[in-house]
Design an enzyme around this catalytic site. Structure first.
Site, short mmCIF file in Angstrom:
data_model
loop_
_atom_site.label_atom_id
_atom_site.label_comp_id
_atom_site.label_asym_id
_atom_site.label_seq_id
_atom_site.Cartn_x
_atom_site.Cartn_y
_atom_site.Cartn_z
N MET A 13 -2.87 -5.50 -11.34
CA MET A 13 -3.86 -4.41 -11.31
C MET A 13 -3.94 -3.69 -12.67
SD MET A 13 -5.55 -4.21 -8.48
CE MET A 13 -6.23 -2.58 -8.39
N GLY A 14 -2.77 -3.40 -13.25
CA GLY A 14 -2.73 -2.72 -14.55
C GLY A 14 -3.33 -3.59 -15.64
N SER A 128 -10.28 1.30 -6.08
CA SER A 128 -10.43 0.30 -5.02
C SER A 128 -11.23 -0.90 -5.50
CB SER A 128 -11.14 0.90 -3.80
OG SER A 128 -11.32 -0.11 -2.83
N ASN A 186 -8.90 3.78 2.56
CA ASN A 186 -8.05 2.72 3.09
C ASN A 186 -7.93 2.79 4.62
OD1 ASN A 186 -7.70 2.10 0.40
ND2 ASN A 186 -5.56 1.55 0.67
N TYR A 190 -8.83 -0.19 7.11
CA TYR A 190 -8.03 -0.72 8.23
C TYR A 190 -8.91 -0.88 9.48
CZ TYR A 190 -3.20 -0.11 6.38
OH TYR A 190 -2.02 -0.20 5.69
C1 6PG Z 1 -8.37 -1.44 -2.28
C2 6PG Z 1 -7.30 -1.81 -1.30
C3 6PG Z 1 -5.98 -1.86 -2.01
C4 6PG Z 1 -4.93 -2.63 -1.25
C5 6PG Z 1 -4.50 -1.96 0.02
C6 6PG Z 1 -3.92 -2.92 1.02
O1 6PG Z 1 -9.04 -0.47 -1.99
O2 6PG Z 1 -8.52 -2.12 -3.27
O3 6PG Z 1 -7.23 -0.87 -0.29
O4 6PG Z 1 -5.64 -0.56 -2.35
O5 6PG Z 1 -5.36 -3.89 -1.00
O6 6PG Z 1 -3.51 -1.05 -0.33
O7 6PG Z 1 -3.32 -2.13 1.94
P1 6PG Z 1 -2.35 -2.60 3.05
O8 6PG Z 1 -1.27 -3.43 2.40
O9 6PG Z 1 -1.80 -1.32 3.56
O10 6PG Z 1 -3.18 -3.37 4.01
#
Ligand code: 6PG
Length: 478
Positions: A13-14, A128, A186, A190
């Site tokens: 990501m970084g 995100s 997030n 979910y």
């Molecule tokens: C985003 C995602 C990212 C990551 C989640 C996965 O917006 O790019 O949300 O931040 O993929 O943290 O979250 P979980 O591991 O809790 O499903």
């Protein structure tokens, strides 16, 4: 030439954010705890823009123009504190420390307050869009002081995704507001994935539609009201065939959903705020059940199904689509309502039109629907709840008969649809004239003298349940 921004923490990501910045014309100083990662990035992508290689945080700080901007992209929690603690003594008043990870907003509030005392800006930004978004344009939710955004904003807006020429980035609000909004994003993510899972389960185990055919259905759905990134990639995952066995990919993956924690945080803080994010909560709990491998194994032979034969209507697939749409809409409504509660609690001026606007592109929950949500909150007359916006009142009314049929069918078939059904319960809970909460108030008053209000006159009352059952005006002792 000094660098305009430094990035420390060059995992994917970084590294991708650093490359995105460099590709957009900024000179980026790079730092990682082990220099090998920095060298790897430079070897593979050094030609994409202007990078400055550094080996220590001191070198990183020295390579930056003032006021300095240092972006940290390390694991949330203690690693962020550790980097911040090392950085702070090296910085000067007015410098900006940016945390672009999925940090808890309370941590961000604490760090912001601590750095502000030292004359430094701490900016928690929600990012995100996963790895691809970080590289090519994420959705960005920056918190921190307005002043820091004046220095940082143009850069963030430039590297963000764009929809209709507008950046998917806007200043969210002070201290932890950016990370709070990312957390709720997030939570919605979910729920969004869970409703897709419920639709898949119904189509597979209710209607017997195999994954490959479902991939086509989802591709079709992606052309209409449901058009979104998650529906698009659902088609891709369902179409995937496992090379080793020739089976559908979904059949060879262990059915236990993992989580890093942001969905859980959303629900935890929703409980504190008294915000009824039932769909989001059910999606977190559904992941929990999926991961209880041993209990699930035992339950399979122990627990009766008690299901009934159901003849599916010929419009079952379309019904499921409508139920998915309505439940998805409720999840967005709940998440946005939670933002309204949080704004009051934390003194943030959260602009729901801007937030929905910056979720239109780049992020995981990006969807056509967000255009209508943005429009709903841009209207002069802002809805108290997303579901009250005229366009959505109508859309849900249209989906409602199908939604009820699907939930009823799922119950009879024994297929769990926790978000479909809890979203419908939320909708009905809002809509009903009288709720059984009146009875609950009566019970509370009987066993604990907790008092109640009457519908016909003001005041607080208590019934003398253990005496002659007459009613009295409550006093402080009741
Ligand atoms: C985003 C995602 C990212 C990551 C989640 C996965 O917006 O790019 O949300 O931040 O993929 O943290 O979250 P979980 O591991 O809790 O499903």
């Amino acid at each position: 030439m000094p660098a305009q921004i430094g990035v420390t923490g060059l995992a994917v990501m970084g590294a991708n954010l650093a490359r995105n910045l460099a590709r957009n014309g900024y000179t980026v100083a790079l730092h990682n705890r082990s220099a090998a990662r920095t060298d790897e990035l430079l070897a593979k992508h050094g030609s994409e823009g202007d990078f400055i290689r550094t080996e220590t945080l001191q070198e990183l700080v020295d390579s930056l123009e003032k006021p300095r901007r240092v972006l940290i992209m390390v694991k949330a929690g203690a690693p962020v504190d550790s980097v911040v603690d090392q950085l702070v003594p090296l910085l000067d008043e007015g410098d900006i420390v940016i945390d672009a990870g999925n940090s808890h907003y309370e941590d961000t509030r604490r760090r912001e307050a601590a750095l502000a005392e030292k004359g430094l800006h701490f900016v928690g930004i929600g990012v995100s869009g996963g790895e691809e978004g970080a590289l090519n344009g994420p959705s960005i939710m920056p918190g921190g002081s307005r002043e820091s955004y004046d220095s940082l904003g143009p850069m963030l807006e430039k590297i963000s995704a764009h929809v209709d020429g507008e950046p998917c980035c806007a200043w969210i609000g002070t201290d932890g507001a950016g990370h709070f909004v990312k957390m709720v994003h997030n939570g919605i993510e979910y729920a969004d994935m869970q409703v897709i899972g419920e639709a898949y389960d119904l189509l597979r185990n209710g209607a017997g539609i195999e994954p490959a055919e479902q991939a086509e259905i989802f591709t079709e759905w992606n052309k209409g009201q449901l058009s979104s990134f998650l529906i698009e990639i659902t088609a891709e995952v369902l179409a995937q065939v496992d090379a080793a066995t020739g089976k559908p990919f979904v059949d060879v993956v262990v059915d236990a959903a993992a989580q890093k924690g942001t969905g859980r945080w959303t629900v935890q803080s929703a409980l504190d705020l008294g915000s009824p994010v039932s769909g989001i909560a059910e999606s977190v709990f559904a992941r929990g059940i999926s991961s209880q491998a041993e209990q699930r194994k035992e339950a399979q032979s122990l627990l009766a199904a008690g299901t009934s034969e159901v003849v599916l209507g010929e419009n079952f697939v379309e019904d499921v689509r409508k139920a998915l749409f309505a439940s998805k809409l409720v999840s967005y409504a709940q998440g946005l309502d939670m933002l309204t509660s949080a704004a009051k609690e934390y003194g943030w001026d959260l602009k729901l039109d801007e937030i929905a606007g910056l979720w239109r592109g780049g992020c995981i929950i990006r969807a056509e629907l967000l255009k209508d949500i943005t429009a709903a909150y841009s209207a002069e007359d802002k809805p108290a709840n997303l579901l009250f916006a005229p366009a959505f009142v109508e859309a849900i009314a249209e989906a409602l008969p199908a939604w009820r049929r699907v939930v009823a069918t799922a119950v009879q078939l024994g297929i769990p649809v926790p978000v479909f059904s809890s979203s419908l319960a939320y909708y009905d809970g809002l809509r009903r004239d009288r709720l059984p909460a009146a009875l609950i108030q009566g019970l509370r008053d009987l066993f604990g003298a907790h008092t109640y209000q009457r519908v016909d006159r003001p005041g607080t009352f208590h019934t003398l349940w253990g005496e002659d059952r007459s009613e009295i005006e409550a006093t402080d002792s009741h």
